[in-house]
Each structure stands twice: as structure tokens, then as C-alpha cells.
Scaffold this active site. Structure first.
Site, mmCIF file in Angstrom:
data_model
loop_
_atom_site.group_PDB
_atom_site.id
_atom_site.type_symbol
_atom_site.label_atom_id
_atom_site.label_comp_id
_atom_site.label_asym_id
_atom_site.label_seq_id
_atom_site.Cartn_x
_atom_site.Cartn_y
_atom_site.Cartn_z
ATOM 1 N N GLU A 144 29.167 13.182 -4.047
ATOM 2 C CA GLU A 144 29.988 14.192 -3.358
ATOM 3 C C GLU A 144 29.261 14.756 -2.145
ATOM 4 O O GLU A 144 29.478 15.908 -1.772
ATOM 5 C CB GLU A 144 30.357 15.308 -4.366
ATOM 6 N N SER A 145 28.328 14.070 -1.512
ATOM 7 C CA SER A 145 27.567 14.390 -0.319
ATOM 8 C C SER A 145 26.075 14.626 -0.576
ATOM 9 O O SER A 145 25.410 13.707 -1.013
ATOM 10 C CB SER A 145 28.178 15.544 0.462
ATOM 11 N N HIS A 196 13.829 22.566 2.118
ATOM 12 C CA HIS A 196 12.486 22.596 2.708
ATOM 13 C C HIS A 196 11.825 23.858 2.180
ATOM 14 O O HIS A 196 12.453 24.913 2.113
ATOM 15 C CB HIS A 196 12.506 22.612 4.235
ATOM 16 N N SER A 223 9.797 18.718 1.413
ATOM 17 C CA SER A 223 11.130 18.515 1.972
ATOM 18 C C SER A 223 11.793 17.391 1.200
ATOM 19 O O SER A 223 11.110 16.486 0.729
ATOM 20 C CB SER A 223 11.015 18.121 3.443
ATOM 21 N N CYS A 253 31.671 17.616 -1.131
ATOM 22 C CA CYS A 253 33.036 17.240 -0.701
ATOM 23 C C CYS A 253 33.941 17.236 -1.937
ATOM 24 O O CYS A 253 33.446 17.078 -3.060
ATOM 25 C CB CYS A 253 33.045 15.823 -0.133
#
Ligand code: SAM
Length: 438
Positions: free
Chosen positions: A62-63, A68, A55, A83
Site C-alpha cells: 500500500e506504498s 530518519h 535511515s 494508498c
């Protein structure tokens, strides 16, 4: 832009299980997927579950991208959230599908934060910024960002305020970070080169040991050393007439002049002849017996620095050294890069002769394992311990402000722990020369 962000929810099927179970590969691919889409990676954290599965998250300017994996099903679930409109998350989707060798994938794109459903809050956004809080005397740190240099088993992380410089040159990625613990830090291809907080260890030991052993260096050559620290220390020796510095990457010099002023302070010195060129070529084309001292202040044996760890290069250095000339190299960490370490010492001994090759150590906190080494090879000149000239060293140390180097450190640096002695296979008696009580 009608929405704040784009969220692609992805499912990859029939992927290669060993890829999905490798935390190193998953992290590499997720970071590359972000960069492929044009994103700027800020931080990453990945975890390998036992017995299998990975994970992790890549935080981008940008985020974020998250994953997983279920290697046992050849299945991976991925979230690509961006974003703004400078990054195309579908490019990450295509990159990962190929990287995971997925037979097929399914994806749904959701537009997040529909602007017509949002009301901008009456809020002093500037108050959120770290700097703003500093103005009213109570600094508040909300940016918890870390630089991490790692290999498969070892990592070093440094908290920083952000990047001051970032350029992809023709040779490597040149970056400068503003770290909290060690000041500004230069990295090349993600590896620490020097920090304002501990550079003096490296630069004092790579210069003063050979300079004060040789005692009459008039003309010195630095291969690499683009940050300027080795030149700075060399030019503290007033007898030096000329220092030639051959650095392959002008971006390193530019970044150092702008953000490492204390290290690059002598790069405009009259005695310094700075040449932007490949050191391997420069040494190959140099005339015989033209230098008293050659310092190889290089990167690790990867990328542009690889050729600086070859027999051909060292033989050329030997040829351009004057009869009593000395070659000093940064010879990696005996803890961290044992294979290279052993190989280069065997090569030095072959070229300079067993009795003329010596290894010394210093401790640099921001280098892998902190234990770093330097090689001292002479073409029939002085022995760094047997021919130690205490009065010359004392007068130099008294005349200069040094933070690491002193007469005891000079000699003690050649006292090698057994495991290092075995690796450099130097004549153990070499150590016996250090007078008791020194
Ligand atoms: N102290 C650092 C270390 O031990 O890793 C080395 C610092 S210094 C910045 C290393 C310099 O060697 C870099 O600026 C790099 O561009 C330069 N370099 C690498 N390969 C080179 C080559 N073939 N010729 C000249 N300079 C080279």
C-alpha cells in the site's frame, strides 16, 4: 475515496537514543508498524550512518513507511504514506511512538492526490505489467523484489517474482516464493527451508548416508520433513517397509503439495504413514526399540522446533531405536550457529557414546553460509566410513538418479575441517579412517 493516498508527516521527540541508533531495532519496529496497520511488507532497506543515525524505507503493498533518526537529539522524523483504505497509518504512528519510547509526537495528515484534480490518462495500463510484456516475446522485468533472510551480521537475498503462498499457521508463518535463481522456495518464519534448486543436497545426504550404512532399514521415522523431500529419498530404498512421518504443521504439507510438486511427490505413497502431530510427543509415546532409523528433519531450535534440540527428546529417540538403530539429525551450520552445534554434539556423545557419534557436512547454497551439517549417531551399529559397503552404495547409485550423493561424497562428507573437529570434539582419529586416495 476522494484522494489516492494518506500521508502522515510525523515528528517524535525525546525518544530513547539507543533505539534510534540501532538499525536492527529501527527496521524491526518499522516493519512491525506496517504490519500493525494491516499493510503487506514487500521489501525493506535500512542504513546505519556513522557515527550515528539510521535511515530506511519499508515498501508495502500500500506504498511506504520511511524514517530518519537523530539519536543525539532523541528525535525521529517519519513518513507514513498509504494508498487505499485497507490500512490505517495512525496505527503505525501509535505503535512507533510507543516503540521509540517518545515523550511526545506531532503529526500532520495530508491527503495526497485529490481525485477531482486528477485526469485519468488514456493509457493501456496493462502494457505496464511484466506478464503483458512477456506475451510479445520481450520479457521486461520491472518488479525488482528480493527476499532476504538475515541475522545481525549475515544476510542472504534472493530475487523473486512474488509470493505464491502465505499462511500464518498455529506454529509459524508458512510462505512460498517464486525465486528466479532457485525456483519455488519454502520459508518458515522468514527462514529458508528448501528450494527446488538445491533441496536435493539436503534430502539426499540426510537419507542415503544412514540408509546405505545401516543397510537393513525396514521401519523409519521422520520427525518434521513436511516438504516431503526426505520421505521421497527414503522411499527410493525398495527394502523399506514403512516410513512414519510426524509433521506438526499441516500448512507446510499443503503448501508443499501445491507449490513444490517435485519435492512432495511421495507424500501420497502407500508406504508413508503421514501423521500431523508434535514429534516430541510422538517419540515420547512410542514403544521401545520400534525403529531402525530416526531422521530429525526439523527447523532450527526456535518455535515448534526448539524441543527437538533437547536431551529429553534425544534420549527418547535413543529408547525407540532398535539395538543397531541410527539417528540422523540436521545439526545446523558449524559456521552459523556454533553454540547450538557444540551443545547438541556434546549431548549426542553423552547419550550414544563418543565412538558412536559422527558429524558430516554438505554444501547447500541457500542455507546460511552454505556449510550445513548432519549428525549420525548409532546405538551400537555400523560406522559410516569404516563399515562403508562400496558395492551396496554403487548398486543404489546406479539404480537411482541422484544429483549430489555418491560413494566419494559419502566418505568425504565425514572428513571434517579442523575448526569443526574442535567443536564436535570427536575423536580426531575418527577422520583417520578414510583410506588415503579415497
Ligand atoms: N531442511 C529444513 C532445515 O534444515 O531447516 C527443514 C525442513 S522441514 C520443512 C522442517 C519441518 O519441521 C517443518 O515443516 C516444521 O513444521 C517441522 N517441525 C518443527 N517442529 C516440529 C515438531 N515439534 N514436531 C514435528 N515437526 C516439527
Amino acid at each position: 475515496m476522494s484522494t489516492l493516498g494518506r500521508h502522515i508527516i510525523v515528528e517524535f521527540y525525546n525518544c530513547q537514543p539507543d533505539i534510534l541508533n540501532s538499525v536492527v531495532l529501527i527496521e524491526e519496529h518499522m516493519e512491525a508498524a506496517a504490519k500493525t496497520a494491516g499493510a503487506t511488507v514487500i521489501n525493506t532497506t535500512f542504513h546505519h550512518f556513522s557515527p550515528y543515525g539510521v535511515s530506511g524505507v519499508v515498501v508495502i503493498q500500500e506504498s511506504h513507511l520511511a524514517i530518519h533518526t537523530w539519536p543525539e537529539y532523541g528525535y525521529a522524523s517519519v513518513d507514513l504514506f498509504t494508498c487505499g483504505d485497507t490500512v490505517d497509518p495512525w496505527q503505525s504512528y501509535n505503535y512507533l511512538k510507543k516503540a521509540f519510547k517518545a515523550s511526545h509526537g506531532s503529526a500532520v495528515e495530508m491527503r495526497r492526490g485529490e481525485m477531482n484534480l486528477l485526469n485519468k490518462q488514456e493509457y493501456d495500463v496493462a502494457a505496464l505489467r511484466d506478464e503483458k510484456s512477456a506475451e510479445n516475446g520481450t520479457p521486461k522485468r520491472t518488479r525488482d523484489i528480493w527476499f532476504t533472510e538475515r541475522d545481525e551480521h549475515i544476510a542472504l537475498s534472493l530475487k523473486h517474482h512474488g509470493k505464491l503462498y502465505e499462511e500464518q499457521s498455529d506454529f509459524q508463518k508458512v510462505e512460498v516464493y517464486e525465486t528466479l535463481a532457485y525456483g519455488n522456495m519454502l520459508t518458515l518464519d522468514g527462514l529458508v527451508m528448501c528450494t527446488e534448486g538445491d533441496e536435493y543436497v539436503y534430502h539426499e545426504m540426510i537419507t542415503h548416508v544412514p540408509m546405505l550404512t545401516h543397510g537393513q532399514v525396514k521401519k523409519a521415522l521422520i520427525i518434521g520433513g513436511g516438504d516431503g523431500g526426505t520421505a521421497r529419498e527414503l522411499l527410493k530404498h525398495s527394502d523399506v517397509e514403512e516410513v512414519v512421518m510426524v509433521e506438526i504443521d499441516s500448512k507446510v504439507v499443503e503448501a508443499s503439495k501445491r507449490f513444490l510438486p517435485g519435492i512432495s511427490s511421495e507424500l501420497e505413497n502407500q508406504k508413508l504413514n503421514l501423521i500431523i502431530d508434535d514429534g516430541i510427543k510422538y517419540v515420547r509415546e512410542s514403544v521401545d526399540e520400534s525403529f531402525d532409523l530416526v531422521i530429525v528433519d526439523s527447523t532450527d531450535p526456535i518455535g515448534p522446533g526448539e524441543g527437538l534440540f533437547t536431551e529429553a527428546f534425544y534420549r527418547d529417540v535413543y529408547r525407540i531405536l532398535k539395538p543397531s538403530g541410527v539417528m540422523v539429525t540436521q545439526s545446523e551450520s558449524p559456521r552459523f550457529n556454533q553454540k547450538v552445534f557444540k551443545e547438541i554434539y556434546a549431548c549426542y556423545r553423552k547419550i550414544f557414546g563418543d565412538a558412536n557419534v559422527h558429524c558430516y557436512l554438505a554444501y547447500i547454497p541457500t542455507y546460511p553460509t552454505g556449510m550445513w551439517s548432519f549428525s549420525y549417531s548409532t546405538k551400537g551399529g555400523k560406522h559410516p566410513v569404516k563399515d562403508f559397503d562400496n558395492s551396496r552404495v554403487l548398486s543404489f547409485v546406479e539404480a537411482n538418479t541422484l544429483n549430489y550423493y555418491n560413494p566419494h561424497i559419502h566418505k568425504a562428507a565425514f572428513a571434517l575441517p579442523n575448526f569443526v573437529q574442535e567443536m564436535v570434539a570427536l575423536n580426531p582419529a575418527d577422520n583417520a579412517e578414510i583410506p588415503a586416495g579415497d
